[in-house]
Motif scaffolding. Sequence first.
Motif, PDB file in Angstrom:
ATOM      1  N   ALA A  86       0.924  -1.203  -0.110  1.00  0.00           N
ATOM      2  CA  ALA A  86       0.181  -0.045   0.025  1.00  0.00           C
ATOM      3  C   ALA A  86       1.067   1.089   0.189  1.00  0.00           C
ATOM      4  O   ALA A  86       0.273   2.431  -0.564  1.00  0.00           O
ATOM      5  CB  ALA A  86      -0.913   0.110   1.373  1.00  0.00           C
ATOM      6  N   PHE A  87       2.095   1.270   0.449  1.00  0.00           N
ATOM      7  CA  PHE A  87       2.903   2.403   0.618  1.00  0.00           C
ATOM      8  C   PHE A  87       3.491   2.747  -0.805  1.00  0.00           C
ATOM      9  O   PHE A  87       3.767   3.789  -0.943  1.00  0.00           O
ATOM     10  CB  PHE A  87       4.210   2.135   1.500  1.00  0.00           C
ATOM     11  N   LEU A  88       3.225   1.792  -1.867  1.00  0.00           N
ATOM     12  CA  LEU A  88       3.730   2.205  -3.218  1.00  0.00           C
ATOM     13  C   LEU A  88       2.533   3.169  -3.549  1.00  0.00           C
ATOM     14  O   LEU A  88       3.192   3.839  -4.581  1.00  0.00           O
ATOM     15  CB  LEU A  88       3.711   0.993  -3.989  1.00  0.00           C
ATOM     16  N   ILE A  89       1.619   3.318  -3.393  1.00  0.00           N
ATOM     17  CA  ILE A  89       0.655   4.225  -3.871  1.00  0.00           C
ATOM     18  C   ILE A  89       1.067   5.717  -3.449  1.00  0.00           C
ATOM     19  O   ILE A  89       1.048   6.479  -4.192  1.00  0.00           O
ATOM     20  CB  ILE A  89      -0.856   3.951  -3.397  1.00  0.00           C
ATOM     21  N   PRO A  90       1.310   5.944  -2.237  1.00  0.00           N
ATOM     22  CA  PRO A  90       1.710   7.439  -2.053  1.00  0.00           C
ATOM     23  C   PRO A  90       3.271   7.679  -2.711  1.00  0.00           C
ATOM     24  O   PRO A  90       3.565   8.476  -2.864  1.00  0.00           O
ATOM     25  CB  PRO A  90       1.733   7.604  -0.475  1.00  0.00           C
ATOM     26  N   LEU A 141      -3.095   4.028   4.510  1.00  0.00           N
ATOM     27  CA  LEU A 141      -3.313   5.231   3.736  1.00  0.00           C
ATOM     28  C   LEU A 141      -4.031   6.357   4.268  1.00  0.00           C
ATOM     29  O   LEU A 141      -4.010   7.359   3.734  1.00  0.00           O
ATOM     30  CB  LEU A 141      -3.908   4.515   2.389  1.00  0.00           C
ATOM     31  N   LEU A 142      -4.863   5.984   5.331  1.00  0.00           N
ATOM     32  CA  LEU A 142      -5.652   7.077   5.985  1.00  0.00           C
ATOM     33  C   LEU A 142      -4.739   7.947   7.183  1.00  0.00           C
ATOM     34  O   LEU A 142      -5.172   8.855   7.396  1.00  0.00           O
ATOM     35  CB  LEU A 142      -6.762   6.383   6.738  1.00  0.00           C
ATOM     36  N   GLU A 143      -3.327   7.535   7.350  1.00  0.00           N
ATOM     37  CA  GLU A 143      -2.632   8.161   8.126  1.00  0.00           C
ATOM     38  C   GLU A 143      -1.915   9.207   7.405  1.00  0.00           C
ATOM     39  O   GLU A 143      -1.067   8.801   6.319  1.00  0.00           O
ATOM     40  CB  GLU A 143      -1.677   7.256   8.871  1.00  0.00           C
ATOM     41  N   ILE A 144      -1.691  10.385   7.864  1.00  0.00           N
ATOM     42  CA  ILE A 144      -1.072  11.475   7.057  1.00  0.00           C
ATOM     43  C   ILE A 144       0.305  11.258   7.244  1.00  0.00           C
ATOM     44  O   ILE A 144       1.397  11.535   6.282  1.00  0.00           O
ATOM     45  CB  ILE A 144      -1.333  12.867   7.855  1.00  0.00           C
ATOM     46  N   SER A 145       0.983  10.591   8.150  1.00  0.00           N
ATOM     47  CA  SER A 145       2.361  10.225   8.431  1.00  0.00           C
ATOM     48  C   SER A 145       2.858   9.545   7.178  1.00  0.00           C
ATOM     49  O   SER A 145       4.153   9.691   6.918  1.00  0.00           O
ATOM     50  CB  SER A 145       2.771   9.756   9.563  1.00  0.00           C
ATOM     51  N   ILE A 146       2.242   8.372   6.714  1.00  0.00           N
ATOM     52  CA  ILE A 146       2.550   7.564   5.624  1.00  0.00           C
ATOM     53  C   ILE A 146       2.947   8.506   4.400  1.00  0.00           C
ATOM     54  O   ILE A 146       3.880   8.379   3.691  1.00  0.00           O
ATOM     55  CB  ILE A 146       1.620   6.638   5.365  1.00  0.00           C
ATOM     56  N   TRP A 147       1.944   9.545   4.135  1.00  0.00           N
ATOM     57  CA  TRP A 147       2.123  10.104   2.766  1.00  0.00           C
ATOM     58  C   TRP A 147       3.266  11.121   2.985  1.00  0.00           C
ATOM     59  O   TRP A 147       3.988  11.169   2.102  1.00  0.00           O
ATOM     60  CB  TRP A 147       0.889  11.183   2.510  1.00  0.00           C
ATOM     61  N   ILE A 148       3.599  11.690   4.259  1.00  0.00           N
ATOM     62  CA  ILE A 148       4.614  12.426   4.363  1.00  0.00           C
ATOM     63  C   ILE A 148       6.043  11.555   4.321  1.00  0.00           C
ATOM     64  O   ILE A 148       7.029  12.306   3.694  1.00  0.00           O
ATOM     65  CB  ILE A 148       4.537  13.177   5.811  1.00  0.00           C
ATOM     66  N   GLU A 149       6.048  10.568   4.786  1.00  0.00           N
ATOM     67  CA  GLU A 149       7.179   9.630   4.729  1.00  0.00           C
ATOM     68  C   GLU A 149       7.387   9.389   3.122  1.00  0.00           C
ATOM     69  O   GLU A 149       8.749   9.074   3.017  1.00  0.00           O
ATOM     70  CB  GLU A 149       7.097   8.468   5.669  1.00  0.00           C
ATOM     71  N   ALA A 150       6.563   9.072   2.566  1.00  0.00           N
ATOM     72  CA  ALA A 150       6.636   8.450   1.315  1.00  0.00           C
ATOM     73  C   ALA A 150       7.281   9.820   0.318  1.00  0.00           C
ATOM     74  O   ALA A 150       8.186   9.637  -0.344  1.00  0.00           O
ATOM     75  CB  ALA A 150       5.342   8.235   0.628  1.00  0.00           C
ATOM     76  N   GLY A 151       6.729  11.189   0.608  1.00  0.00           N
ATOM     77  CA  GLY A 151       7.216  12.217   0.061  1.00  0.00           C
ATOM     78  C   GLY A 151       8.660  12.578   0.163  1.00  0.00           C
ATOM     79  O   GLY A 151       9.604  12.960  -0.658  1.00  0.00           O
ATOM     80  N   LEU A 152       8.978  12.395   1.656  1.00  0.00           N
ATOM     81  CA  LEU A 152      10.436  12.514   1.730  1.00  0.00           C
ATOM     82  C   LEU A 152      11.391  11.617   1.181  1.00  0.00           C
ATOM     83  O   LEU A 152      12.368  11.658   0.984  1.00  0.00           O
ATOM     84  CB  LEU A 152      10.450  12.494   3.409  1.00  0.00           C
ATOM     85  N   GLN A 153      11.005  10.404   1.090  1.00  0.00           N
ATOM     86  CA  GLN A 153      11.670   9.313   0.774  1.00  0.00           C
ATOM     87  C   GLN A 153      11.981   9.607  -0.758  1.00  0.00           C
ATOM     88  O   GLN A 153      13.309   9.410  -1.230  1.00  0.00           O
ATOM     89  CB  GLN A 153      11.221   7.982   1.015  1.00  0.00           C
TER      90      GLN A 153
END
Length: 617
Positions: free
Chosen positions: A60-64, A287-299
């Motif tokens: 699921a992390f691959l989506i963000p 995917l409902l957690e904002i932190s996951i999207w932020i961490e994906a963007g930083l990565q």
Amino acid sequence: MFYFKMSSLSNSSNDFERNRQERGEWSKKVEYVLSMVGYLVGLGNLWRFPYICMRNGGGAFLIPFLFFLVLCGLPLLFLETTIGQFSGKGFLHVWEVCPLFKGIGVGMMIPIFVFSIYYNMIIAWTLYYIGNSFLSPLPWTNCDNYWNSPNCVVDHGFLKNINNITGQSLNISSQLYEDTTEMEFVANRSSEWITAQEDFWQNNVLQMSTGLEDLGNLNWRLLLCLLGAWVIVGLCIMKGIKSIGKVVYVTAVLPYILLTVIFIRGLTLEGSLYGVMTFLNPDFSKLLEISIWIEAGLQVFFSLGTGTGLLISLASFNKFDNNCLRDSVLLSFTSEGTSIYCGLVIFTVLGFMATKFGLPIDKIVKSGPGIGFMAYPEALAHLPGQNVWSCLFFIMLLTVGLDSQFAICESAVGVLTDSFPRLRRRRSAITVLFCLLCFVLGIIFCFQGGIYIFQLIDWYIAAFSRPIIGILECLIFGWIYGLERLSHDLHLMIGKRLPAFFRICIAVVTPAILMVLVISTFAGYKRPAYGSYVYPQYAAVIGILISVSPIIPIIVFAIIAIRKAEGSSFSEKLRSSMKPTVFWSPVRTDEQNNSKDSLVVGLSVTEKIKLNLLGTK
């Protein structure tokens, strides 16, 4: 008057051509591609992405991750390679496009110089492990060595059975049993056990002191490894891109070969599919957690190396008509696709280790050097021919690290040779002096407390500055210089206009995403830590000063540019400081101009900058 202008431009073109020949150019397209792949595919792809992917919802992390790759990473990579190729200038001088922000080049130079010093320490550690991979048994597979602590255990298998372990199943040093029985020892130290691999890393490789305030003694073995690392790097970058372009045929390709070999071997192990499923199994609730999207963007942002200036420098050696648009798309997806492939390779072997010990993978895997220097060596030690597999793995780490270090050091040396063109004739001597200086400054990391200094610098040096520089890049080329000019520049090089997708991203979407990342970084700030050691308050203050150091030159040079600009009022000076200087122009040769019309088109790309400056007002 028009003839005078055209004649002057012709002479200027000849000057550019001579400068181009002295500065150098990729002799083959494949050399540029391999160098870029080598830089983009760094150690973060290997030991950071797999961990955060598993921790943040697996597949699921691959989506963000893909979301930010397309809307943030790709546009920035394309922008930086385009301006580098168009101008033929390194990251320090390319900002003649907007004198107001000349300080960006200096701001980029500070982290790059620091990267040059401390990144090679990772290569030194890897060389140390390669040397020890030839010893039998591997020194990180038992607890009978002089460096082992009293709390050393062979592997994670002991940790699982710590409540019911018997004296016969322990494999720890005999010095532990002088005053207590094994069962009492287990009960009293149940929370203090350390695996042989971690013990080797902390007490043999690093010889860690108690904290930042305790620098300790110099580790002469690491010092020799650091010297060896700089000798390798120095020899490979001695002739600039001429030598780097040849070395990357090995260093950029070999990691993929070795990864594939280890992957095939990993698939044959029991539990490998469990590891793959753990890595990819999607948890869409994450995917409902904002932190996951932020961490994906930083990565995505940090793994593509944007905001450092290195992409600008590497692209500046391209041929003028190279298709930078196509390259940017291919390189972006190659880099992040490699991250996924590395995750599969890593987790096949970690799945085997988890199955063998009866532990969940999240109890074994660690982020950063923990995968490279502790978890993976432990797993490989359980394979037949452990020395061979360990040696192959660390050679792979070495080649991955070297490619990134080549780009870093070449860009740093390029700052000197671009600023003082006469030094190009003494490129080899400049390279030797640069490597020697970096080696001397890097000796501090070879002390027992060096790892704490390393972690502090790594934590702060690019934490805030890189996203801010990315925002400024979008501001300059999306609004000040203008998308229409950028589109004309691209058309001059490859005959294609700037696609609408990149226009929207560069002007609006990408800077908005970066702004969110900057705000989230500030909001989520935590004091650095290394394991259980939390840095003191004064260290955090030093770290913050390190993090803002690349931003200070941007402000200082902006003030200077406004004061020196033409105009009687502040608004006039500000507008004047945003106009490109005479030094911002396309790198062209007479052979690349097919007709006078192409020259006129070339002038219109930058609103006839050179024509206006050479003519009368």
